[in-house]
Design a protein around this motif. Structure first.
Motif, PDB file in Angstrom:
ATOM      1  N   ALA A  14       0.739  -1.298  -0.261  1.00 47.71           N
ATOM      2  CA  ALA A  14       0.034  -0.021  -0.004  1.00 47.71           C
ATOM      3  C   ALA A  14       1.106   0.817  -0.323  1.00 47.71           C
ATOM      4  O   ALA A  14       0.710   2.602  -0.973  1.00 47.71           O
ATOM      5  CB  ALA A  14      -1.545  -0.423   1.457  1.00 47.71           C
ATOM      6  N   TRP A  55       0.946   4.157  -3.021  1.00 50.53           N
ATOM      7  CA  TRP A  55       1.043   6.016  -2.602  1.00 50.53           C
ATOM      8  C   TRP A  55       2.046   6.771  -3.060  1.00 50.53           C
ATOM      9  O   TRP A  55       1.548   7.603  -3.966  1.00 50.53           O
ATOM     10  CB  TRP A  55       0.868   6.264  -0.509  1.00 50.53           C
ATOM     11  CG  TRP A  55       0.288   6.730  -0.779  1.00 50.53           C
ATOM     12  CD1 TRP A  55      -0.782   7.423  -0.511  1.00 50.53           C
ATOM     13  CD2 TRP A  55       0.746   7.768   0.383  1.00 50.53           C
ATOM     14  NE1 TRP A  55      -0.556   8.824  -0.520  1.00 50.53           N
ATOM     15  CE2 TRP A  55       0.487   8.654   0.640  1.00 50.53           C
ATOM     16  CE3 TRP A  55       1.943   7.447   1.304  1.00 50.53           C
ATOM     17  CZ2 TRP A  55       0.568   9.814   1.992  1.00 50.53           C
ATOM     18  CZ3 TRP A  55       2.929   8.530   1.615  1.00 50.53           C
ATOM     19  CH2 TRP A  55       1.669   9.846   2.416  1.00 50.53           C
ATOM     20  N   LEU A  68       1.436   6.937  -7.043  1.00 49.39           N
ATOM     21  CA  LEU A  68       0.554   7.856  -7.176  1.00 49.39           C
ATOM     22  C   LEU A  68       1.221   9.043  -6.913  1.00 49.39           C
ATOM     23  O   LEU A  68       0.351   9.599  -8.034  1.00 49.39           O
ATOM     24  CB  LEU A  68      -0.979   7.684  -5.761  1.00 49.39           C
ATOM     25  CG  LEU A  68      -1.275   8.335  -6.091  1.00 49.39           C
ATOM     26  CD1 LEU A  68      -2.861   8.367  -7.168  1.00 49.39           C
ATOM     27  CD2 LEU A  68      -2.714   7.853  -5.040  1.00 49.39           C
ATOM     28  N   ILE A  69       1.818   9.805  -5.607  1.00 45.09           N
ATOM     29  CA  ILE A  69       2.119  10.870  -5.780  1.00 45.09           C
ATOM     30  C   ILE A  69       3.051  11.224  -6.879  1.00 45.09           C
ATOM     31  O   ILE A  69       2.824  12.231  -7.033  1.00 45.09           O
ATOM     32  CB  ILE A  69       2.642  10.950  -4.459  1.00 45.09           C
ATOM     33  CG1 ILE A  69       1.250  11.156  -3.129  1.00 45.09           C
ATOM     34  CG2 ILE A  69       2.827  12.711  -4.045  1.00 45.09           C
ATOM     35  CD1 ILE A  69       1.590  10.952  -1.632  1.00 45.09           C
ATOM     36  N   PRO A 114      -1.436  14.722   0.341  1.00 49.17           N
ATOM     37  CA  PRO A 114      -0.736  13.970  -0.962  1.00 49.17           C
ATOM     38  C   PRO A 114      -1.922  12.735  -1.401  1.00 49.17           C
ATOM     39  O   PRO A 114      -2.120  12.951  -2.592  1.00 49.17           O
ATOM     40  CB  PRO A 114       0.480  13.197   0.090  1.00 49.17           C
ATOM     41  CG  PRO A 114       0.667  13.827   1.036  1.00 49.17           C
ATOM     42  CD  PRO A 114      -0.965  14.281   1.645  1.00 49.17           C
ATOM     43  N   PHE A 115      -2.517  11.858  -0.604  1.00 46.89           N
ATOM     44  CA  PHE A 115      -3.656  11.074  -1.156  1.00 46.89           C
ATOM     45  C   PHE A 115      -4.805  11.730  -2.283  1.00 46.89           C
ATOM     46  O   PHE A 115      -4.946  11.674  -3.083  1.00 46.89           O
ATOM     47  CB  PHE A 115      -3.968  10.193  -0.339  1.00 46.89           C
ATOM     48  CG  PHE A 115      -4.748   8.682  -0.814  1.00 46.89           C
ATOM     49  CD1 PHE A 115      -3.726   7.754  -1.730  1.00 46.89           C
ATOM     50  CD2 PHE A 115      -6.360   9.259  -0.582  1.00 46.89           C
ATOM     51  CE1 PHE A 115      -5.041   7.216  -1.866  1.00 46.89           C
ATOM     52  CE2 PHE A 115      -6.968   7.902  -1.040  1.00 46.89           C
ATOM     53  CZ  PHE A 115      -6.161   6.725  -1.721  1.00 46.89           C
ATOM     54  N   LEU A 116      -4.607  12.488  -1.902  1.00 53.08           N
ATOM     55  CA  LEU A 116      -6.411  12.957  -1.687  1.00 53.08           C
ATOM     56  C   LEU A 116      -6.005  14.535  -3.077  1.00 53.08           C
ATOM     57  O   LEU A 116      -6.650  13.663  -3.967  1.00 53.08           O
ATOM     58  CB  LEU A 116      -7.568  13.500  -0.560  1.00 53.08           C
ATOM     59  CG  LEU A 116      -8.683  14.527  -1.280  1.00 53.08           C
ATOM     60  CD1 LEU A 116      -9.896  13.141  -1.739  1.00 53.08           C
ATOM     61  CD2 LEU A 116      -9.763  15.283  -0.065  1.00 53.08           C
ATOM     62  N   SER A 132      -3.441  14.101  -4.619  1.00 55.67           N
ATOM     63  CA  SER A 132      -2.970  12.953  -6.226  1.00 55.67           C
ATOM     64  C   SER A 132      -4.078  12.407  -6.972  1.00 55.67           C
ATOM     65  O   SER A 132      -4.485  13.227  -8.260  1.00 55.67           O
ATOM     66  CB  SER A 132      -2.175  12.211  -5.615  1.00 55.67           C
ATOM     67  OG  SER A 132      -1.171  12.554  -5.047  1.00 55.67           O
ATOM     68  N   ILE A 133      -4.759  12.742  -6.105  1.00 53.33           N
ATOM     69  CA  ILE A 133      -6.045  11.594  -6.916  1.00 53.33           C
ATOM     70  C   ILE A 133      -7.094  12.984  -7.483  1.00 53.33           C
ATOM     71  O   ILE A 133      -7.270  12.621  -8.609  1.00 53.33           O
ATOM     72  CB  ILE A 133      -7.239  10.355  -5.915  1.00 53.33           C
ATOM     73  CG1 ILE A 133      -6.572   9.944  -5.883  1.00 53.33           C
ATOM     74  CG2 ILE A 133      -9.009  10.514  -6.925  1.00 53.33           C
ATOM     75  CD1 ILE A 133      -6.931   8.760  -4.558  1.00 53.33           C
TER      76      ILE A 133
END
Length: 72
Positions: free
Chosen positions: A19, A23, A26-27, A56-58, A60-61
């Motif tokens: 994971a 992650w 993705l970034i 970072p997560f939100l 990037s998405i």
């Protein structure tokens, strides 16, 4: 409940590592695309970099779904 009890700690560790790698990929993909996007002006690039670094997560998405094909 029985399924959780049967999972060993090394399997949980592998899931966490996988994971984390996904992650990070993705970034890095979002940041790479921002840096290579020639249709985006510099202040907008900086804004996206800040958004991705703060969330970072939100961030990037949101960028990869909504922002990468927009003209700013």
């Amino acid at each position: 409940m029985m399924l959780i009890a049967q999972i060993e700690s090394n399997q949980i560790g592998m899931i966490i590592i996988l994971a984390a790698i996904l992650w990070l990929a993705l970034i890095l993909t979002a940041l790479y695309h921002i840096s290579r996007n020639t249709s985006m002006v510099f202040p907008v690039k900086i804004l996206w970099f800040i958004i991705i670094l703060l969330a970072p997560f939100l961030g990037s998405i949101i960028y990869l779904i909504w922002g990468k094909n927009r003209k700013f």
